[in-house]
Design a protein around this motif. Structure first.
Motif, PDB file in Angstrom:
ATOM      1  N   LEU A   1       0.882  -1.058   0.026  1.00 16.24           N
ATOM      2  CA  LEU A   1      -0.010  -0.066  -0.024  1.00 16.24           C
ATOM      3  C   LEU A   1       0.804   1.294   0.138  1.00 16.24           C
ATOM      4  O   LEU A   1       0.508   2.223  -0.363  1.00 16.24           O
TER       5      LEU A   1
ATOM      6  N   TYR B   1       3.427   1.921  -2.010  1.00 15.71           N
ATOM      7  CA  TYR B   1       3.669   1.866  -3.455  1.00 15.71           C
ATOM      8  C   TYR B   1       2.358   2.494  -3.979  1.00 15.71           C
ATOM      9  O   TYR B   1       2.260   3.369  -4.859  1.00 15.71           O
ATOM     10  N   VAL B   2       1.172   1.819  -3.865  1.00 16.69           N
ATOM     11  CA  VAL B   2       0.104   2.556  -4.119  1.00 16.69           C
ATOM     12  C   VAL B   2      -0.132   3.902  -3.836  1.00 16.69           C
ATOM     13  O   VAL B   2      -0.595   4.739  -4.751  1.00 16.69           O
TER      14      VAL B   2
ATOM     15  N   LEU C   1      -0.647   7.039  -6.205  1.00 17.63           N
ATOM     16  CA  LEU C   1      -1.756   7.647  -6.122  1.00 17.63           C
ATOM     17  C   LEU C   1      -1.704   9.194  -6.112  1.00 17.63           C
ATOM     18  O   LEU C   1      -2.009  10.034  -6.717  1.00 17.63           O
TER      19      LEU C   1
ATOM     20  N   MET D   1       0.222   1.094 -10.886  1.00 14.81           N
ATOM     21  CA  MET D   1      -0.447   0.683  -9.575  1.00 14.81           C
ATOM     22  C   MET D   1      -0.844  -0.696  -9.801  1.00 14.81           C
ATOM     23  O   MET D   1      -1.110  -1.336  -8.626  1.00 14.81           O
TER      24      MET D   1
ATOM     25  N   TYR E   1       0.702  -3.797  -8.217  1.00 11.72           N
ATOM     26  CA  TYR E   1       0.606  -3.632  -6.476  1.00 11.72           C
ATOM     27  C   TYR E   1      -0.491  -3.966  -6.102  1.00 11.72           C
ATOM     28  O   TYR E   1      -0.818  -4.773  -5.288  1.00 11.72           O
ATOM     29  N   LEU E   2      -1.635  -3.488  -7.164  1.00  7.80           N
ATOM     30  CA  LEU E   2      -3.058  -4.130  -6.392  1.00  7.80           C
ATOM     31  C   LEU E   2      -3.228  -5.488  -6.786  1.00  7.80           C
ATOM     32  O   LEU E   2      -3.811  -6.171  -5.757  1.00  7.80           O
TER      33      LEU E   2
END
Lengths: 376, 363, 312
Positions: B164, B166-167, B171, C276, C279-280
């Motif tokens: 999270l 990295y996310v 983001l 992303m 990673y998700l």
């Protein structure tokens, strides 16, 4: 330290005066005293601070600024004393560094990235006795001015070479962040190429970083795989020219001479030389004449150049580049002369109209011939 | 204790746990580590042709030279302190949240979003309270995902919290390159500047030190009370360390998981909000200078104790600032401060280990 | 005509993905082995940077890419040894120690690397595998790569076989599953863990040296640019299987390339959002395997990150 120095100087001066006034010394002594006096009168060096966004060893942007710092030291010798802080991120840490440089007695401070703008402006408003030089920004104050280089002139000239040397008529640009400066360079590069070869088109990849050798390489490879055979970059590392060398395509050095990194691929390097401006700024700070202005220097002032032209270039291409260079220098040739149309064919600059600096600062679109869309 | 002995000509030795670490050793260890770092640093300075005393003064004296320098030290320590306090509560409960960096970023994003809304009618106090609350909620939500996936799916919290991060970084990048980009900012990846109403009250006029530092100190006090004086805090630690025993005592491991993650998320989110609204005043891709990761080190160097964390965060920021000063004062490369930070951390870890363990000759 | 073009494009995309994914694959495989033994080393980025500068210096001095990669592997293994002694024998916290290594590696590599910045490494021509690289269509893409690309794939195969089929691999997994039982069975738990950590460091070292000597080739501080962190995400993505690390590495390595290709043909997708996705996906995979006790047991080292002191 500064205090200790001036205290010692003061002491020497007092001593010298006392000796001279007493008049009991021999001629030799008096001469010595005079020398001492002269030494004492000599002002403290101007302290100059530099804040760099990257490491001085990035071989690109910061490296070029640090070379100019060294040139200032060479030029002014012991009249100046420079220091720098490298790898200062464009966040809250920059304010502490700027303030500390002020606290250290620096009277002239250079900040070399856009991201320091607000910080420098804030500190400038609080410390009137210090002069601030901010690169690539647009805000200024009574004691803060901006400077930048007309990198588009170099981009245009290498565009001319690209237009002559491409076989696929597809050019590529590895671009960093879609700010007006970079868009302007992409457009200038394309216009330069179109001026000698109307058939060319330009493809762009945005890596959203100024410096990431791996990504720069991957961007270059993607462009070449799409058929681009001459590449320009608006990023900092040598990865793009190296990738072109490996794939047997052509590329241009950017910011500094990159010829040794790609003996086969390298056609020329569009370089920035910050030294002329840094010398001007320091001279004005030392000798007077420093005033708030927006300095945007190019070929004419020696801030931009295209160097290390490859032997692969035919003589006529070299001559053409030289002629355009001279034309830009003496004003007989203008890059931004209408008609200039955007991708949709809309006229952005009317026929025979010459663009003003303000127009150039506001470029948010691609000229016709660039493919893809400007990232929103 | 059965331990593998090490045989050598010097006899047979083994590493064993000290029966009880004495109090003076707890305090002597960080001092020893500092001394060790200083000796290594002095040697490096000498090698580079600099006066070692001058070099040491830049790292250990200059960052403390006057009120302004101290205010900068405290400013830099604030986010580290907040993040590390939250993490320590989790670590004590055996909940390994290593994603404070992501929770920090979410806190900054949410606080920035509130700061950019047109909420001038709330007044300064209202707006600031709201944006700090938004930051805390953002951090909590991000940590809440970790708790939920652990609770529902038994997903490892170390890995989920790391992913999270990295996310969250991506983001933030997406937001500042896209929807939240300043329309008047010439396409630079940054949001508009926050409005004047959201300026945090200063602790000392003329410095950048804001109320966040006091909040962080209060948080340390609160963490101490929670850890050592509150039943809930006790339950949390028991549940973490001995789930079986906790069940008998009626403590819930689930509650420990949720509580500790939400607390550490809130703390990291608050730190992010303070950083965005305090010194930064806008969002850029560079909101965090790695505070969330550095806080893990701070938590361990501070031995998961609130007072230790306060000191450790100040120490780490001292080294960071010293690194900047070493450049402008002595012309040393920035890389050197990274080396010193690494050496300091390893010596602290080593000295800590030596409190708990000792070498003993058995034959 | 157009189809041939598309085929050629696909072939070059494959070639670029193979070389972009290789550093991730090498590092990911190393981390896989040390995580299988129950140790998480967050210092991957630092190890890769140290190895990158060591490899570059050796390549400059000797002109040999074999020596450069070997030197990089050695540098990575030494850095990992430091981590291992702390985290395994002194029982310092694995995450804090790994992060400390990350910091130290970043600083130290920048410091020793100052003299190597903007030095030029003569590039060695790629010979490729004879005969195979002359095959039509995908021949050049698949078989005209640096040998390190094939080394990484070979390593994946060997590690897969080692972990699943060999006694030593079984012992290593046992140490990662339950160090207590492994100890009771007479396995030297901490020595196995240290060996696994050093192997992981060596692989990360190979990856770092590959980046500075073969991929870009250059040395600049911070040039690994987060690839060590991506490698850390690969192992859970791959549910700790060597074969899936291969897929993950090429996927993570190829996603930026794909985005660049889309961009240059005019398809606009936010690079951040696209990046992303892996990673998700990793989080989703973790959630799915963890729900099922059998799957998780089969896929994840049970004692990941847990320290072990014999006799406690």
């Amino acid at each position: 330290m500064l205090n200790a120095l001036s205290r010692r100087a003061l002491l020497a001066a007092l001593l010298a005066t006392a000796v001279a006034l007493a008049g009991c010394g021999s001629k030799d002594d008096a001469k010595k005293a005079d020398e001492k006096k002269a030494e004492a009168v000599k002002p403290d060096p101007l302290k100059i601070g530099f804040i760099y966004v990257g490491p001085t060893g990035d071989a690109g942007w910061t490296f070029a600024h640090d070379n100019a710092r060294k040139a200032v030291e060479q030029e002014f010798g012991d009249r100046v004393k420079t220091s720098f802080v490298e790898s200062v991120p464009e966040g809250p840490d920059s304010e502490r560094v700027v303030r500390d440089l002020v606290g250290q007695g620096n009277k002239l401070i250079f900040g070399t990235t856009f991201g320091y703008m607000e910080t420098m402006l804030k500190v400038a408003e609080e410390t009137k006795g210090v002069r601030f030089e901010h690169a690539t920004g647009y805000k200024s104050a009574e004691n803060m001015r901006t400077y930048d280089s007309r990198t588009y002139e170099g981009a245009y000239l290498v565009g001319v070479i690209a237009g002559k040397m491409t076989k696929s008529n597809k050019l590529g640009v590895v671009a960093s962040v879609p700010i007006p400066e970079v868009l302007r360079n992409i457009n200038a590069f394309t216009l330069g190429a179109q001026s000698v070869n109307p058939k060319v088109t330009t493809r762009v990849v945005w890596i959203n970083k100024w410096f990431d050798p791996g990504k720069e390489r991957e961007g270059a490879v993607a462009l070449m795989d799409q058929g681009a055979d001459v590449l320009m970059q608006n990023t900092d590392s040598t990865a793009v020219v190296q990738a072109a060398n490996e794939k047997g395509k052509f590329a241009f050095g950017w910011d500094s001479d990159m010829s040794k990194f790609a003996p086969e691929a390298h056609l020329a390097s569009a370089i920035i030389n910050w030294a002329p401006y840094y010398k001007k700024a320091v001279r004005e700070a030392l000798d007077g004449g420093w005033k708030t202005e927006h300095n945007w220097w190019g070929l004419k002032e020696g801030a931009i150049d295209v160097v290390a032209l490859s032997d692969k270039l035919p003589a006529e291409v070299k001559a053409l580049v030289e002629a355009r260079k001279q034309g830009i220098k003496d004003g007989s040739f203008v890059i931004w002369r209408g008609p200039i149309v955007d991708q949709a064919g809309k006229v952005m600059l009317a026929k025979d109209q010459v663009a003003e600096d303000k127009w150039m600062h506001d470029i948010k679109w691609y000229v016709k011939g660039v493919q893809g869309a400007v990232p929103k | 204790m059965l331990l593998e002995p090490m045989r050598s000509q010097l006899g047979v030795w083994r590493i064993e746990r000290r029966p009880a670490a004495t109090a003076w050793m707890r305090w002597a260890s960080p001092l020893l580590a500092l001394l060790l770092t200083a000796v290594i640093a002095a040697m490096l300075f000498a090698m580079l042709g600099k006066n070692p005393w001058q070099g040491l003064a830049v790292f250990f004296v200059e960052p403390l030279r006057n009120a302004y320098a101290l205010s900068e030290l405290a400013l830099k320590a604030t986010p580290l302190m907040l993040c590390a306090l939250g993490l320590a509560i989790g670590f004590r409960a055996n909940v390994w949240n290593i994603g404070a960096e992501g929770q920090f970023l979410l806190g900054a994003i949410c606080a920035g979003w509130v700061a950019l809304l047109d909420l001038a009618s709330l007044g300064s106090v209202g707006l600031i309270s709201l944006l700090l609350l938004a930051g805390m909620l953002g951090g909590m939500a991000w940590a809440g995902i970790v708790a939920w996936l652990r609770d529902r799916c038994n997903a490892n919290e170390i890995l989920v919290s790391l992913m999270l991060v990295y996310v969250a970084q991506l983001l933030l990048a997406w937001l500042v390159y896209g929807p939240m980009k300043d329309p008047a900012g010439f396409n630079f990846p940054q949001t508009p500047r926050f409005s004047a109403a959201s300026v945090l009250p200063k602790l000392i006029e003329g410095t950048r030190l804001h109320i966040g530092f006091v909040v962080a100190l209060l948080a340390a006090l609160a963490a101490w009370l929670f850890m050592f004086r509150a039943r809930a805090g006790h339950a949390l630690q028991v549940a973490g360390l001995a789930p079986q025993a906790a069940r008998y005592a009626g403590y819930s491991a689930r509650r420990a998981l949720w509580t500790s993650l939400l607390i550490s998320g809130a703390a990291a989110g608050l730190a992010g909000a303070f950083e965005a609204a305090g010194p930064l005043r806008q969002l850029t891709p560079y909101v965090s200078a790695g505070y969330g990761f550095a806080a893990i080190i701070v938590a361990f160097v501070g031995r998961l104790h609130p007072l230790g964390i306060v000191l450790a965060s100040l120490l780490l920021s001292m080294f960071f600032i010293g690194g900047e000063l070493a450049q402008s004062r002595l012309g040393l490369p920035n890389a050197l401060s990274g080396v010193f930070q690494g050496v300091l951390l390893f010596s602290l870890l080593a000295c800590d280990a030596l409190i708990l363990y000792r070498l003993r000759r058995v034959v | 005509m157009n189809e041939i073009n598309n085929l050629a494009l696909l072939s070059t995309l494959i070639a670029a993905t193979l070389s972009a994914g290789t550093p991730l694959l090498l590092a990911g495989l190393g981390l896989l082995v040390n995580e299988r033994a129950g140790v998480v080393n967050l210092g991957a980025e630092g190890m890769m940077l140290l190895a990158a500068v060591a490899g570059f210096a050796l390549a400059l001095a000797t002109g040999s890419d074999v020596l450069a990669l070997a030197g990089g592997a050695l540098a990575g293994a030494l850095a990992a040894l430091l981590f291992g002694v702390f985290a395994i024998y002194l029982n310092t916290n694995q995450y804090a120690t790994g992060l400390a290594l990350s910091l130290l590696g970043g600083g130290l590599s920048a410091f020793v690397g100052i003299d190597y910045v903007s030095r030029n490494l003569p590039r060695l021509p790629l010979t490729g595998i004879p005969w195979l690289s002359d095959l039509p269509w995908f021949g050049p893409a698949l078989f005209r790569q640096h040998w390190a690309v094939y080394l990484a794939l070979l390593l994946a195969l060997l590690i897969g076989v080692f972990l699943q089929r060999s006694r030593a691999g079984l012992a290593l997994r046992a140490v990662g599953e339950s160090p207590e039982s492994a100890h009771a069975l007479g396995l030297p738990v901490r020595r196995v863990r240290l060996a696994a950590v050093c192997f992981g460091g060596a692989c990360c070292g190979l990856a770092g040296a590959y980046l500075s000597v073969i991929y870009t080739p250059m040395w600049v501080e911070g040039m690994v640019a987060g690839r060590g962190w991506i490698a850390l995400a690969l192992t859970p993505f791959a549910t700790w299987r060597a074969s899936r690390v291969v897929i993950g590495a090429y996927l993570f390595g190829g996603v930026t390339l794909l985005q660049f290709h889309l961009q240059s043909i005019g398809v606009e997708i936010s690079s951040a959002l696209l990046s992303m996705l892996p990673y998700l996906a990793t989080i989703l995979v973790l959630a799915l395997i963890s729900r099922n006790p059998v799957w998780i047991q089969r896929n994840m080292p049970a004692s990941l990150g847990r320290p072990f002191t014999p006799g406690q």
